[in-house]
Design an enzyme around this catalytic site. Structure first.
Site, PDB file in Angstrom:
ATOM      1  N   HIS A 146       0.652  -1.312  -0.344  1.00 31.56           N
ATOM      2  CA  HIS A 146      -0.064  -0.364  -0.355  1.00 31.56           C
ATOM      3  C   HIS A 146       0.436   1.167   0.407  1.00 31.56           C
ATOM      4  O   HIS A 146      -0.014   2.267   0.096  1.00 31.56           O
ATOM      5  CB  HIS A 146      -0.727   0.048   0.926  1.00 31.56           C
ATOM      6  CG  HIS A 146      -2.438  -1.172   1.492  1.00 31.56           C
ATOM      7  ND1 HIS A 146      -3.661  -0.400   0.733  1.00 31.56           N
ATOM      8  CD2 HIS A 146      -2.347  -1.820   1.339  1.00 31.56           C
ATOM      9  CE1 HIS A 146      -4.436  -1.401   0.550  1.00 31.56           C
ATOM     10  NE2 HIS A 146      -3.808  -2.634   1.528  1.00 31.56           N
TER      11      HIS A 146
ATOM     12  N   LYS B  87      -8.688  13.137   4.253  1.00 33.09           N
ATOM     13  CA  LYS B  87      -7.544  12.394   4.485  1.00 33.09           C
ATOM     14  C   LYS B  87      -7.296  12.531   5.563  1.00 33.09           C
ATOM     15  O   LYS B  87      -6.910  13.356   6.550  1.00 33.09           O
ATOM     16  CB  LYS B  87      -6.703  12.539   3.240  1.00 33.09           C
ATOM     17  CG  LYS B  87      -6.319  13.422   2.589  1.00 33.09           C
ATOM     18  CD  LYS B  87      -5.740  13.620   1.146  1.00 33.09           C
ATOM     19  CE  LYS B  87      -6.786  13.215  -0.172  1.00 33.09           C
ATOM     20  NZ  LYS B  87      -6.191  12.529  -0.431  1.00 33.09           N
ATOM     21  N   ARG B  88      -6.204  11.221   5.588  1.00 34.70           N
ATOM     22  CA  ARG B  88      -5.345  11.365   7.094  1.00 34.70           C
ATOM     23  C   ARG B  88      -4.053  12.650   6.741  1.00 34.70           C
ATOM     24  O   ARG B  88      -3.961  13.133   5.573  1.00 34.70           O
ATOM     25  CB  ARG B  88      -4.545   9.695   6.993  1.00 34.70           C
ATOM     26  CG  ARG B  88      -3.620   9.226   7.549  1.00 34.70           C
ATOM     27  CD  ARG B  88      -2.418   7.907   7.935  1.00 34.70           C
ATOM     28  NE  ARG B  88      -2.235   7.787   6.757  1.00 34.70           N
ATOM     29  CZ  ARG B  88      -1.131   7.861   6.063  1.00 34.70           C
ATOM     30  NH1 ARG B  88      -0.226   8.264   6.945  1.00 34.70           N
ATOM     31  NH2 ARG B  88      -1.348   7.287   4.790  1.00 34.70           N
TER      32      ARG B  88
ATOM     33  N   LYS C 156       0.316  14.154   2.189  1.00 38.39           N
ATOM     34  CA  LYS C 156      -0.640  14.749   0.733  1.00 38.39           C
ATOM     35  C   LYS C 156      -0.310  16.220   0.949  1.00 38.39           C
ATOM     36  O   LYS C 156      -1.767  17.013   0.101  1.00 38.39           O
ATOM     37  CB  LYS C 156      -1.765  14.040   1.794  1.00 38.39           C
ATOM     38  CG  LYS C 156      -1.976  12.825   2.765  1.00 38.39           C
ATOM     39  CD  LYS C 156      -3.049  12.022   2.967  1.00 38.39           C
ATOM     40  CE  LYS C 156      -2.768  10.394   3.650  1.00 38.39           C
ATOM     41  NZ  LYS C 156      -2.801   9.507   2.313  1.00 38.39           N
TER      42      LYS C 156
ATOM     43  N   THR D 113      -8.749   6.902  -2.004  1.00 48.51           N
ATOM     44  CA  THR D 113      -9.766   6.896  -2.150  1.00 48.51           C
ATOM     45  C   THR D 113     -11.555   7.282  -1.717  1.00 48.51           C
ATOM     46  O   THR D 113     -12.186   7.751  -2.743  1.00 48.51           O
ATOM     47  CB  THR D 113     -10.502   5.323  -1.094  1.00 48.51           C
ATOM     48  OG1 THR D 113     -10.293   5.304  -0.044  1.00 48.51           O
ATOM     49  CG2 THR D 113      -9.623   3.747  -1.604  1.00 48.51           C
TER      50      THR D 113
ATOM     51  N   LYS E 155     -14.496   8.456  -4.077  1.00 52.80           N
ATOM     52  CA  LYS E 155     -16.063   8.763  -3.155  1.00 52.80           C
ATOM     53  C   LYS E 155     -16.261   9.657  -3.683  1.00 52.80           C
ATOM     54  O   LYS E 155     -17.715  10.057  -3.924  1.00 52.80           O
ATOM     55  CB  LYS E 155     -15.575   7.913  -1.412  1.00 52.80           C
ATOM     56  CG  LYS E 155     -15.368   6.781  -1.416  1.00 52.80           C
ATOM     57  CD  LYS E 155     -14.607   7.286   0.064  1.00 52.80           C
ATOM     58  CE  LYS E 155     -13.696   5.891   0.176  1.00 52.80           C
ATOM     59  NZ  LYS E 155     -13.396   6.202   1.899  1.00 52.80           N
TER      60      LYS E 155
END
Length: 803
Positions: free
Chosen positions: A350, A536-537, A542, A644, A648
C-alpha cells in the site's frame, strides 16, 4: 429478503418487549437502536448459518483477508440496505412514531481504522459478500480503536474513544473457538525418530484469543460472510495464582487489544504493536487451520481450499506462523511446507513511503517470538542460498529479509507470497521499476496491479439518497448492482433539466452540512460558496500545507483589495495526525490558527471560510462528501499509492483537483482532461529531481513575492499563536529542502484554483463536469476490484458481474 411493513412492526414491538419489557411510546432512541439491531441480526442469522454450512459441505475454497484495520462506519443502515428492507423499515418506524435517522445516530463508529487502508478493507469484505465470494475479514477487536480527536486551542488532543461502551449489537462472542497465542520464553528443537523436529517451549507466556464474529451481509442476496475480530484475554489460571499478580498480568494481556496503533515513539509502544501483529495473525491462522481440518482434506492441499491475503505489512507474520503450524504441528518437511505457504499467501503493498515499510529489530522479535524468529532466519537463509545461485550478491543482500539487525516485513511478505499487487497503475509501475525493482526482476510473474475501489452502496446509495433517487429516475436501478451502468448518465450531459436537478441536489447536501457546522461548531457557512474539500489522514506528503498556503494567498489578496473578484469559498478539512507525528500535529495547529484568523476577520466579508471538523471518520465523511464541489487530491506525484477519497468524491459529483498521483491518473483517463483539473510535477519529474539533487526550495521563496509573503506570515506574527509551529514549518519548507516540493508546485496549484474559480461561474458547465464524473465512477466500485482479486490472485469462484 421479503418483509412486509406489518410484519416488521410486529417483530419490532415484540423484540422491544423481550429486550426491555416496554412498549414503543416509552422507549428512547438507544433502546430502539438495540432493538432494531438485534432484529436485523436475527433476519440475517439463517443465511449466515447456511452460508457457513454451504462452504463446509462443498469444501469451497475461502479467502481470509487479514488487516490491522477495518474502518467499518455505522452498520445499521448498511445492513438494512443490503437486506433490501431499508425503505420498509424506515416507513414502518415512522408509523410507530420513530425516526430512523435519529435511531441510527445512536450507533458509534467502530474505531477500528485510521484511513484509506481500513476503509478499503471494509469495502472489500462488503463487496466479497455482495459478489458471493467466500471471503472473510480477520483483525483485532480494539476496545478504544484509534483515538477521539479534540482541538484544544487549535492543537490536536487525543482522547480514548470507547466505541464498545454500550456493547456492539452486531457481534457474537465465540468462546468455544478461542485459541492460545504464545509469547516469550525459550524454544529448543529435538529431532524425533521419524525425522522431524519437535519444538520444546520453556517459560513462555500464553494469551487467550477470543473471537467476536459479525455478519457481513451481501447486497440483496443470501450470502452472509464473517468479520472475525480477536480480543486478548487472560487464559484460565489455577487456584494458586496470586491475586495482585493476576491483575497485573491480566492488564498486560488485555492491553494487546486495547488501542489501535499504540504510540511507537518508545520501546514499549513498538513492542506492543509487534505483539498486536502476531496476536491476530496467530489467532487467525490457527482458526483457519482448525476449520480446514473439518474438510478431511490432506494438508498439502491447503492452497486449494484456503487463500490468506496480507493487507499491508502488518499481517506479514502470517508467513512464518503458517510455516510454524505446518512444520511443528503437521510435521511437514520444509520444502513441502514452504510450497504450501507461498501458494496460500498473497500480499498487497500500500505504500512506497519508507516509514510505512515496516521493519522490526531482530532482538525484539527473537525475544518476543522465539520460534517465529527461528523460522524467519531459516526462510532468509534458504532464500539467500537458492537465489544466490541465480543472481549477483548485491541483489541478494538488498532483498534479504534480515538486514542490519532488522527484519523487513515487506520482504518477508514478498518472498512468502505467490502474488504481490499494487493498488493503482502508477503505484504498481513504481513498485516494479523502482521501490521493489530487485524483487520484480526475480519474481516478475508475481507482480500485478489491482486498483482500489469503493462500495457505492455506502458512498452513494446511503450517503446521498437524493442523488440515488435522481439517478434511478433517469436510468433505472440496474446500476445499484452493476455500477458501470452509471455510464448511461452521459446521455443527459446536455440536458439542462437534469443538470439543474443535479445542482439542486448538491445545494440540499451543502445546506445539510452547513446546518451541521452551525450546530456543532457555531460557524456559519454559505451554501452558495464553493465547498473545497480535503479529507484524509494528515501527512506531509498529502500536502494539506499546499492547500493552506493557497488559502493564505487568497486572504492577503482580499486584505489588499476587499473588492477583489474571488468567488466565495469554504475550505473543508478533516484529518487526524498520528500521536507521535509532531510535524503533522503542527500543521493541524497551523490550519486551525489560520481558520481562526480568517473566520473572524470582518474585512473578508465571508468570502473565505475554513472548516476543520474534529474527529474525522466515516460518519462525518458521509456528511461531507455529498456536499463537496471540489475534491482535493494534491499529494506529491509518486507518493500516494491510490487514494479512495478521490473515488468517493467523484461518485458524488465533485470535480477533482489533482496531481497525477495514485488513482488520479486513472480517474483522468476515464473522465478526460476537460473534466478534471490537473497540475503539478509528474512522477518522472520528481524522480529526476531526486536523481540530480537539483531542487532548491529557497530559490522559490527568494523569487516569488506572493509565496514569500505567505511564508513570512508563518513567522512574522501575522497568524497569532503559532510562534514555534510556524517557525518549524517555515524552516522545513525554506531551509531544510521542502521534502514534498510544496513550493515548487505552488504557482501551478494557484493557477489550477483560478481555473476552478472560472469554471464554477458557469453553472451548466460545472454540473456537466460533475455528471460526467458520476457517470465514470462506476468502474471504481470495489465489487469489480474484488472480482479481479478472486480471479487473478485468490482463484475462488464468484458471482458473475458485468464490468
Amino acid at each position: 429478503m421479503e418483509l412486509s411493513k406489518r410484519r416488521f412492526k410486529e417483530d419490532f414491538k415484540r423484540m422491544l418487549t423481550e429486550l426491555y419489557s416496554m412498549d414503543v411510546p416509552r422507549s428512547d432512541p438507544a433502546e430502539q437502536y438495540f432493538t432494531l439491531g438485534n432484529l436485523v441480526r436475527s433476519y440475517s442469522a439463517r443465511n449466515w448459518s447456511r452460508t457457513n454450512q454451504h462452504y463446509l459441505d462443498r469444501k469451497q475454497k475461502q479467502v481470509y483477508y487479514f488487516s490491522m484495520e477495518f474502518l467499518l462506519g455505522r452498520m445499521l443502515k448498511s445492513n438494512l440496505l443490503n437486506l433490501g428492507i431499508l425503505d420498509t423499515v424506515r416507513s414502518g418506524l415512522k408509523e410507530l412514531g420513530i425516526d430512523l435517522e435519529t435511531v441510527a445516530k445512536v450507533e458509534l463508529d467502530p474505531g477500528l481504522g485510521n484511513g484509506g487502508l481500513g476503509r478499503l478493507a471494509a469495502c472489500f469484505i462488503d463487496s466479497m459478500a455482495t459478489c458471493e465470494i467466500p471471503g472473510h475479514g480477520n483483525g483485532i477487536r480494539f476496545k478504544y480503536g484509534l483515538f477521539k480527536q479534540k482541538f484544544v486551542n487549535g492543537y490536536q488532543v487525543e482522547l480514548p474513544e470507547n466505541w464498545l461502551q454500550n456493547g456492539n449489537v452486531w457481534e457474537i462472542r465465540r468462546t468455544n473457538m478461542a485459541v492460545t497465542v504464545n509469547f516469550y520464553g525459550k524454544v529448543w528443537l529435538e529431532k524425533c525418530p521419524e525425522g522431524y523436529l519437535i519444538p520444546h517451549y520453556e517459560n513462555d507466556s500464553k494469551v487467550l484469543a477470543v473471537p467476536y464474529d459479525s455478519p457481513v451481509i451481501g447486497y440483496r442476496n443470501e450470502t452472509v460472510n464473517t468479520l472475525r475480530l480477536w480480543s486478548a484475554e487472560m487464559p484460565p489460571q489455577d487456584e494458586s495464582t496470586d491475586y495482585w499478580s493476576y491483575i497485573q498480568q491480566r492488564n498486560r494481556i488485555e492491553s494487546i487489544s486495547e488501542v489501535l496503533y499504540p504510540d511507537d515513539s518508545n520501546f514499549e509502544g513498538r513492542l506492543l504493536r509487534l505483539k498486536q501483529e502476531y496476536f491476530f495473525v496467530s489467532a487467525g491462522v490457527q482458526s483457519i487451520i482448525r476449520h480446514f481440518r473439518k474438510m478431511n482434506v490432506r494438508m498439502n492441499r491447503l492452497a486449494e481450499k484456503v487463500s490468506i491475503h496480507i493487507n499491508d505489512t502488518h499481517p506479514a507474520l502470517c508467513v512464518p506462523e503458517l510455516m510454524r503450524i505446518l512444520l511443528d504441528e503437521e510435521h511437514m518437511d520444509w520444502e513441502h511446507a514452504w510450497n504450501v505457504t507461498v501458494n496460500v499467501m498473497s500480499y498487497t503493498n500500500h505504500t512506497i513511503m519508507s516509514e510505512a515499510l515496516e521493519k522490526w529489530p531482530t532482538d525484539m522479535i527473537s525475544t518476543l517470538l522465539p520460534r517465529i524468529y527461528q523460522i524467519i532466519c531459516e526462510i532468509d537463509r534458504r532464500y539467500a542460498v537458492k537465489m544466490g545461485a541465480l543472481y549477483e550478491r548485491e541483489i541478494i543482500e538488498r532483498t534479504r529479509i534480515i538486514e542490519g539487525g532488522h527484519v523487513k516485513m515487506a520482504h518477508l511478505a514478498i518472498i512468502g507470497s505467490h502474488s504481490i499487487n499494487g493498488v493503482a497503475k502508477l503505484h504498481t509501475a513504481i513498485l516494479k521499476e523502482k521501490v521493489l525493482h530487485d524483487f520484480f526482476l526475480m519474481y516478475p510473474s508475481r507482480f500485478n496491479n489491482k486498483t482500489n475501489g469503493i462500495a457505492q452502496r455506502r458512498w452513494l446509495m446511503l450517503a446521498n439518497e437524493p442523488l440515488r433517487r435522481m439517478i434511478d429516475s433517469k436510468i433505472g436501478s440496474d446500476w445499484e448492482s452493476m455500477p458501470t451502468e452509471l455510464k448511461m448518465l452521459k446521455a443527459f450531459r446536455n440536458d439542462e433539466a437534469t443538470l439543474r436537478d443535479l445542482a439542486e441536489i448538491k445545494r440540499i447536501n451543502k445546506e445539510r452540512f452547513a446546518a451541521y457546522v452551525q450546530q456543532d461548531m457555531g460557524l456559519t457557512i454559505n451554501p452558495d460558496a464553493i465547498f473545497d474539500v480535503q479529507i484524509k489522514r494528515l501527512h506531509a506528503y498529502k500536502r494539506q500545507l499546499l492547500n493552506l498556503l493557497h488559502i493564505l494567498s487568497l486572504y492577503f489578496k482580499l486584505k489588499d483589495n476587499p473588492a477583489a473578484d474571488i468567488y466565495p469559498r469554504v475550505f473543508i478539512f478533516g484529518a487526524k495526525a498520528a500521536p507521535s507525528y509532531t510535524y503533522a500535529k503542527e500543521i493541524i495547529k497551523l490550519v486551525n490558527s489560520v481558520a481562526s484568523l480568517i473566520n473572524k476577520d470582518p474585512d473578508i466579508h465571508d468570502k473565505l471560510k475554513i472548516v476543520f471538523v474534529e474527529n474525522y471518520g466515516v460518519s462525518l465523511a458521509e456528511r461531507i462528501i455529498p456536499a463537496a464541489d471540489v475534491s482535493e487530491q494534491i499529494s506529491l506525484a509518486s507518493k500516494e499509492a491510490s487514494g479512495t477519497s478521490n473515488m468517493k468524491l467523484m461518485l458524488n459529483g465533485a470535480v477533482t483537483l489533482a496531481t497525477l498521483d495514485g488513482a488520479n491518473v486513472e480517474i483522468r483517463d476515464r473522465v478526460g482532461d476537460e473534466n478534471i483539473i490537473i497540475f503539478g510535477l509528474k512522477e518522472e519529474e520528481v524522480y529526476e529531481y531526486y536523481h540530480n539533487r537539483s531542487y532548491h526550495s529557497k530559490s522559490y521563496y527568494d523569487n516569488n513575492p506572493v509565496l514569500r509573503r505567505v511564508l513570512d506570515a508563518l513567522i512574522d506574527g501575522t497568524i497569532p499563536g503559532i510562534e514555534a509551529e510556524g517557525k518549524d514549518i517555515f524552516n522545513s519548507l525554506v531551509l531544510y529542502g521542502d521534502e514534498y516540493f510544496v513550493l515548487k508546485d505552488f504557482d501551478a496549484y494557484v493557477l489550477a484554483q483560478e481555473n476552478i474559480d472560472r469554471l464554477y461561474r458557469d453553472p451548466l458547465k460545472w454540473q456537466r463536469m460533475a455528471l460526467i464524473n458520476i457517470a465514470d465512477a462506476g468502474v471504481f466500485s470495489s465489487d469489480y476490484t474484488v472480482l479481479q482479486y478472486a480471479t487473478d490472485i485468490w482463484d475462488v469462484a464468484a458471482k458473475a458481474r458485468r464490468v
